[in-house]
Scaffold this active site. Structure first.
Site, PDB file in Angstrom:
ATOM      1  N   VAL A  45       0.824  -1.203   0.000  1.00 31.97           N
ATOM      2  CA  VAL A  45       0.000   0.000   0.000  1.00 31.97           C
ATOM      3  C   VAL A  45       0.861   1.258   0.000  1.00 31.97           C
ATOM      4  O   VAL A  45       0.577   2.241  -0.703  1.00 31.97           O
ATOM      5  CB  VAL A  45      -0.960   0.003   1.214  1.00 31.97           C
ATOM      6  CG1 VAL A  45      -1.745   1.309   1.273  1.00 31.97           C
ATOM      7  CG2 VAL A  45      -1.920  -1.174   1.125  1.00 31.97           C
ATOM      8  N   CYS A  46       1.942   1.242   0.770  1.00 35.14           N
ATOM      9  CA  CYS A  46       2.829   2.403   0.842  1.00 35.14           C
ATOM     10  C   CYS A  46       3.441   2.722  -0.521  1.00 35.14           C
ATOM     11  O   CYS A  46       3.601   3.891  -0.886  1.00 35.14           O
ATOM     12  CB  CYS A  46       3.933   2.166   1.869  1.00 35.14           C
ATOM     13  SG  CYS A  46       3.325   1.849   3.533  1.00 35.14           S
ATOM     14  N   THR A  47       3.765   1.696  -1.274  1.00 33.46           N
ATOM     15  CA  THR A  47       4.346   1.912  -2.600  1.00 33.46           C
ATOM     16  C   THR A  47       3.342   2.606  -3.513  1.00 33.46           C
ATOM     17  O   THR A  47       3.698   3.539  -4.255  1.00 33.46           O
ATOM     18  CB  THR A  47       4.781   0.571  -3.210  1.00 33.46           C
ATOM     19  OG1 THR A  47       5.755  -0.033  -2.346  1.00 33.46           O
ATOM     20  CG2 THR A  47       5.377   0.764  -4.595  1.00 33.46           C
ATOM     21  N   LEU A  50       3.032   6.459  -2.264  1.00 43.60           N
ATOM     22  CA  LEU A  50       4.120   7.362  -2.657  1.00 43.60           C
ATOM     23  C   LEU A  50       4.197   7.494  -4.167  1.00 43.60           C
ATOM     24  O   LEU A  50       4.568   8.549  -4.680  1.00 43.60           O
ATOM     25  CB  LEU A  50       5.458   6.912  -2.064  1.00 43.60           C
ATOM     26  CG  LEU A  50       5.736   7.604  -0.715  1.00 43.60           C
ATOM     27  CD1 LEU A  50       4.914   6.977   0.399  1.00 43.60           C
ATOM     28  CD2 LEU A  50       7.218   7.597  -0.378  1.00 43.60           C
TER      29      LEU A  50
END
Length: 221
Positions: A45-47, A50
Site C-alpha cells: 500500500v505504501c508503494t 508514494l
C-alpha cells in the site's frame, strides 16, 4: 501519546533524509508543506501511495506546496525503495521528487503522535501510521488526518483540502460539503450582512430556511 494540535507551531525538528540532514522550517521556507508518514518501505500500500504522491507532485508545486514523507526505515532503505516506487509509476529513470525522513529511533514519530499501536515490525516495535500534516507558511498546523495502516490515502482529496485551505486563508469564506474549486463558497457567520457587498462584489445569495435564520449565504470564490 504526544501530538500536535491545529494552530500549533509545527516543531522545527532536525532529521536525516534522502536529501541529507535538514531542519524542517528551513526545508519549508515560505511554502506550504505536507508531511505524511507511512508504516514501512517495501510494502504494497505504501508503494502505491508514494507513487501517487510522486505523480501529483507538479500539482502540489503549482499550489506552492512542498511534500516530505516519513517512516521508521533508514535513509539507505528509503533510497533503494524509491526506485521501486518510481518503477511502479512506470518511470524507473526518474528520481522520487520529494524527500523521505528516516526516523529509525521513532523520536519524531512519538513527538508527533504518529505511531500505530496495532501495526508492529518483526521485533514488536510499533510502526508509523498513515498520518498527514498540512503546515502553512506561518509554520502552523492547518490540517491533520490519521489513517490506519490498512487504509490507503486519497491524494486527490489532499489537493482539494489544500485548495480549500489556501482559499479560506485569503478570504472570509468557508467551503461546503464536497466542494471543489470553481463551485460557490459560503460566507462565514462572523461577517455581518452590512459588510458583504464590499467583501463579495459578485454578490451573495441566501437560502431561505424554516428557522428564518439567514446563515446559509453563498458567493462566488
Amino acid at each position: 501519546m504526544p501530538g500536535i494540535l491545529l494552530g500549533d507551531e509545527f516543531p522545527n525538528f532536525e532529521a536525516d533524509t534522502t536529501i541529507g540532514r535538514m531542519r524542517f522550517h528551513d526545508f519549508l521556507g515560505d511554502s506550504w508543506g505536507i508531511l505524511f508518514s507511512h508504516p514501512a518501505d517495501f510494502t504494497p500500500v505504501c508503494t502505491t501511495e508514494l507513487g501517487r504522491a510522486a505523480s501529483l507532485n507538479d500539482e502540489f508545486q503549482k499550489r506552492g506546496v512542498k511534500m516530505i514523507a516519513l517512516s521508521i526505515d533508514s535513509v539507505a532503505d528509503h533510497i533503494s525503495w524509491s526506485k521501486d516506487v518510481m518503477a511502479y509509476n512506470n518511470d524507473p529513470k526518474s528520481d522520487l521528487p520529494f524527500p523521505i525522513i528516516a526516523d529509525h529511533k521513532r523520536e519524531l514519530s512519538v513527538q508527533l503522535g504518529m505511531l500505530d499501536p496495532d501495526e508492529r515490525d518483526k521485533s514488536g516495535m510499533p510502526l508509523t501510521a498513515r498520518c498527514v500534516f498540512v503546515i502553512g507558511p506561518d509554520k502552523k498546523l492547518k490540517l491533520s488526518i490519521l489513517y490506519p495502516a490498512t487504509t490507503g490515502r486519497n491524494f486527490n482529496e489532499l489537493l482539494r483540502v489544500i485548495d480549500s485551505l489556501q482559499l479560506t486563508a485569503r478570504k472570509k469564506v468557508a467551503t461546503p460539503v464536497d466542494w471543489v474549486p470553481g463551485q460557490k463558497v459560503m460566507v462565514v457567520p462572523t461577517v455581518p450582512d452590512t459588510e458583504t457587498a464590499a467583501l463579495f462584489p459578485s454578490g451573495v445569495t441566501t437560502k431561505e430556511l424554516p428557522s428564518g435564520k439567514k446563515y446559509l449565504r453563498y458567493t462566488e470564490p
